[in-house]
Design an enzyme around this catalytic site. Structure first.
Site, PDB file in Angstrom:
ATOM      1  N   ARG A  74      14.598 -30.272  35.156  1.00 29.84           N
ATOM      2  CA  ARG A  74      15.029 -29.049  34.462  1.00 29.84           C
ATOM      3  C   ARG A  74      14.689 -29.102  32.974  1.00 29.84           C
ATOM      4  O   ARG A  74      14.341 -28.083  32.371  1.00 29.84           O
ATOM      5  CB  ARG A  74      16.531 -28.829  34.688  1.00 29.84           C
ATOM      6  CG  ARG A  74      16.828 -28.528  36.164  1.00 29.84           C
ATOM      7  CD  ARG A  74      18.290 -28.318  36.432  1.00 29.84           C
ATOM      8  NE  ARG A  74      18.815 -27.190  35.666  1.00 29.84           N
ATOM      9  CZ  ARG A  74      20.103 -26.931  35.536  1.00 29.84           C
ATOM     10  NH1 ARG A  74      20.997 -27.695  36.126  1.00 29.84           N
ATOM     11  NH2 ARG A  74      20.509 -25.897  34.835  1.00 29.84           N
ATOM     12  N   HIS A 143      28.427 -24.016  29.082  1.00 33.00           N
ATOM     13  CA  HIS A 143      28.190 -25.079  30.070  1.00 33.00           C
ATOM     14  C   HIS A 143      27.346 -26.221  29.498  1.00 33.00           C
ATOM     15  O   HIS A 143      26.743 -26.990  30.246  1.00 33.00           O
ATOM     16  CB  HIS A 143      27.536 -24.508  31.336  1.00 33.00           C
ATOM     17  CG  HIS A 143      28.480 -23.694  32.183  1.00 33.00           C
ATOM     18  ND1 HIS A 143      28.075 -22.944  33.261  1.00 33.00           N
ATOM     19  CD2 HIS A 143      29.827 -23.531  32.106  1.00 33.00           C
ATOM     20  CE1 HIS A 143      29.128 -22.351  33.814  1.00 33.00           C
ATOM     21  NE2 HIS A 143      30.204 -22.684  33.121  1.00 33.00           N
ATOM     22  N   CYS A 156      33.256 -44.518  23.740  1.00 34.57           N
ATOM     23  CA  CYS A 156      32.119 -44.146  22.883  1.00 34.57           C
ATOM     24  C   CYS A 156      31.870 -42.635  22.931  1.00 34.57           C
ATOM     25  O   CYS A 156      32.095 -41.924  21.959  1.00 34.57           O
ATOM     26  CB  CYS A 156      30.876 -44.916  23.312  1.00 34.57           C
ATOM     27  SG  CYS A 156      29.405 -44.496  22.349  1.00 34.57           S
ATOM     28  N   CYS A 195      22.827 -44.811  26.077  1.00 38.08           N
ATOM     29  CA  CYS A 195      23.408 -44.368  24.809  1.00 38.08           C
ATOM     30  C   CYS A 195      22.692 -45.083  23.656  1.00 38.08           C
ATOM     31  O   CYS A 195      22.529 -46.301  23.695  1.00 38.08           O
ATOM     32  CB  CYS A 195      24.890 -44.701  24.809  1.00 38.08           C
ATOM     33  SG  CYS A 195      25.690 -44.447  23.222  1.00 38.08           S
ATOM     34  N   SER A 235      25.655 -14.199  38.789  1.00 38.27           N
ATOM     35  CA  SER A 235      26.219 -13.792  40.071  1.00 38.27           C
ATOM     36  C   SER A 235      27.723 -13.551  39.942  1.00 38.27           C
ATOM     37  O   SER A 235      28.344 -13.027  40.859  1.00 38.27           O
ATOM     38  CB  SER A 235      25.944 -14.874  41.124  1.00 38.27           C
ATOM     39  OG  SER A 235      26.472 -16.115  40.689  1.00 38.27           O
ATOM     40  N   CYS A 277      16.628  -7.799  33.886  1.00 38.34           N
ATOM     41  CA  CYS A 277      17.312  -7.616  32.595  1.00 38.34           C
ATOM     42  C   CYS A 277      16.336  -7.699  31.426  1.00 38.34           C
ATOM     43  O   CYS A 277      16.617  -7.180  30.350  1.00 38.34           O
ATOM     44  CB  CYS A 277      18.456  -8.615  32.429  1.00 38.34           C
ATOM     45  SG  CYS A 277      17.933 -10.338  32.385  1.00 38.34           S
TER      46      CYS A 277
HETATM   47  P1  OAD Z   1      23.279 -17.662  39.826  1.00 39.19           P
HETATM   48  O1  OAD Z   1      22.049 -18.304  40.341  1.00 39.19           O
HETATM   49  O2  OAD Z   1      24.528 -17.781  40.623  1.00 39.19           O
HETATM   50  O3  OAD Z   1      23.015 -16.106  39.650  1.00 39.19           O
HETATM   51  C1  OAD Z   1      21.874 -15.598  39.032  1.00 39.19           C
HETATM   52  C2  OAD Z   1      21.982 -14.087  39.012  1.00 39.19           C
HETATM   53  O4  OAD Z   1      20.869 -13.584  38.284  1.00 39.19           O
HETATM   54  C3  OAD Z   1      21.942 -13.423  40.378  1.00 39.19           C
HETATM   55  O5  OAD Z   1      23.034 -12.499  40.444  1.00 39.19           O
HETATM   56  C4  OAD Z   1      20.603 -12.688  40.410  1.00 39.19           C
HETATM   57  O6  OAD Z   1      20.672 -11.465  41.120  1.00 39.19           O
HETATM   58  C5  OAD Z   1      20.382 -12.435  38.932  1.00 39.19           C
HETATM   59  N1  OAD Z   1      18.979 -12.287  38.515  1.00 39.19           N
HETATM   60  C6  OAD Z   1      17.889 -12.986  38.918  1.00 39.19           C
HETATM   61  N2  OAD Z   1      16.792 -12.587  38.241  1.00 39.19           N
HETATM   62  C7  OAD Z   1      17.194 -11.630  37.364  1.00 39.19           C
HETATM   63  C8  OAD Z   1      16.543 -10.832  36.375  1.00 39.19           C
HETATM   64  N3  OAD Z   1      15.239 -10.953  36.117  1.00 39.19           N
HETATM   65  N4  OAD Z   1      17.295  -9.938  35.685  1.00 39.19           N
HETATM   66  C9  OAD Z   1      18.619  -9.813  35.934  1.00 39.19           C
HETATM   67  N5  OAD Z   1      19.282 -10.535  36.839  1.00 39.19           N
HETATM   68  C10 OAD Z   1      18.589 -11.427  37.543  1.00 39.19           C
HETATM   69  O7  OAD Z   1      23.461 -18.172  38.335  1.00 39.19           O
HETATM   70  P2  OAD Z   1      24.750 -18.114  37.397  1.00 39.19           P
HETATM   71  O8  OAD Z   1      25.523 -16.868  37.616  1.00 39.19           O
HETATM   72  O9  OAD Z   1      24.274 -18.410  36.027  1.00 39.19           O
HETATM   73  O10 OAD Z   1      27.025 -23.914  36.487  1.00 39.19           O
HETATM   74  O11 OAD Z   1      25.577 -19.338  37.921  1.00 39.19           O
HETATM   75  C11 OAD Z   1      26.723 -19.717  37.234  1.00 39.19           C
HETATM   76  C12 OAD Z   1      26.864 -21.214  37.142  1.00 39.19           C
HETATM   77  O12 OAD Z   1      26.761 -21.785  38.442  1.00 39.19           O
HETATM   78  C13 OAD Z   1      25.771 -21.903  36.354  1.00 39.19           C
HETATM   79  O13 OAD Z   1      26.010 -21.947  34.962  1.00 39.19           O
HETATM   80  C14 OAD Z   1      25.809 -23.275  36.911  1.00 39.19           C
HETATM   81  C15 OAD Z   1      25.819 -22.869  38.366  1.00 39.19           C
HETATM   82  O14 OAD Z   1      26.043 -23.808  39.271  1.00 39.19           O
HETATM   83  C16 OAD Z   1      27.103 -25.248  36.380  1.00 39.19           C
HETATM   84  O15 OAD Z   1      26.157 -25.984  36.608  1.00 39.19           O
HETATM   85  C17 OAD Z   1      28.440 -25.757  35.957  1.00 39.19           C
HETATM   86 ZN    ZN Z   2      27.827 -45.156  23.796  1.00 43.62          ZN
END
Ligand code: OAD
Ligand code: ZN
Length: 291
Positions: A74, A143, A156, A195, A235, A277
């Protein structure tokens, strides 16, 4: 079938012009046009693993080699990607002079769940203007950040920003092993990132499931005072971020959702702009001409 929320840009711009405290809550869809995979739906698989199953402290404890390979992948991906028009529109909107043209005397903060650093890069590439009177943070990465590295040793916990590519030699090239059947190298802990202060194993500086997101106090205040919440490319399934829009509405604020598809709770929004978007957001913020 219930009616969908309004998709009328003209009515949205009236609401925007009357808003005084605006927040945006963003998710992976914001970076999709930059080439960063989202978590759910297509793109949510890395090798044969569900991306979400790797984002836990338990996964790291069990298999730090695999989890580091995932975050290395990533990191490398994010380094190659560029901010898109939606990042740029939000960065422009965070500039008071620019914002004053569409939402006079308003404040704005982007609350992002993304860890890819693209919003920060969009902000950094904005021409610098005297914007010191803006009291609000422009952006909060709730996040964490892919490029932060944290020491795992409780005493640490040293955190530092590290853009080195690859972060350690042992991870070099593992980002290209994407087929589900590829033999996965089992990298010993001693060759994974350490670290820089105490030499203990280091971990990616992101918030994993079960961990507390950053800035919750500041975000809580922003959500309580917001009269407009833009929900961009998420989402809306992961809390607490998923609850912010409803909270804004509960105290009388408006919600506008920008998503490629239907998302959790969008039927309750005041506005729903279905589509990429990177197109709808610059148009809605009247910033298309700024790109
Ligand atoms: P998701 O993968 O759950 O959702 C992505 C959203 O983006 C979906 O609703 C898609 O429809 C939308 N999407 C995709 N392409 C798009 C575009 N070009 N324009 C507009 N919308 C679009 O990702 P998150 O909602 O970010 O957390 O997920 C939330 C959290 O769950 C993340 O921060 C991460 C994940 O696991 C952690 O790792 C703690
Ligand atoms: Zn350390």
């Amino acid at each position: 079938m219930a009616n969908l929320p309004s998709d009328d840009m003209a009515s949205f711009s009236v609401v925007l012009s009357q808003s005084k405290h605006i927040i945006a809550v963003a998710g992976a869809g914001l970076s999709a046009a930059s080439g960063i995979p989202t978590f759910r739906g297509a793109g949510g698989l890395w090798r044969k693993y569900d991306a979400i199953s790797l984002a836990t402290p338990e996964a790291f404890q069990e298999n730090p080699s695999r989890v580091w390979q995932f975050y290395h992948y990533r990191r490398e991906k994010a380094l190659k990607c560029q901010p898109n028009a939606a990042h740029t529109a939000l960065a422009a909107f965070s500039n008071k002079q620019i914002r004053d043209a569409v939402a006079p005397e308003s404040t704005f903060t982007l609350i992002t769940q993304n860890v890819d650093g693209l919003s920060q890069r969009a902000l950094d590439s904005m021409p610098s203007t005297a914007d010191s009177e803006d009291p609000q943070p422009k952006m909060l990465e709730m996040h964490g950040r892919l490029f932060d590295v944290i020491c795992t040793k409780p005493g640490c916990r040293h955190r530092e920003l590290n853009f080195t590519s690859p972060i350690v030699p042992a991870l070099a090239g593992t980002e290209d092993l994407m087929e589900a059947g590829a033999v996965e190298p089992d990298i010993p802990l001693s060759d994974l990132p350490r670290c820089s202060k105490c030499g203990s194993p280091a971990r990616p500086g992101v918030v994993w499931f079960g961990e507390r997101p950053h800035y919750l106090g500041v975000i809580g205040k922003l959500v309580r005072q917001a009269d407009l919440c833009l929900v961009v490319g998420t989402s809306s399934t992961v809390y607490p971020a998923a609850g912010y829009a409803a909270e804004v509405q509960r105290h009388g604020g408006k919600v506008a959702v920008f998503n490629l598809d239907r998302s959790e709770g969008d039927e309750d929004a005041d506005f729903l702009f279905l589509g990429p978007c990177e197109q709808t957001l610059p148009a809605a913020l009247a910033l298309s001409e700024q790109q």
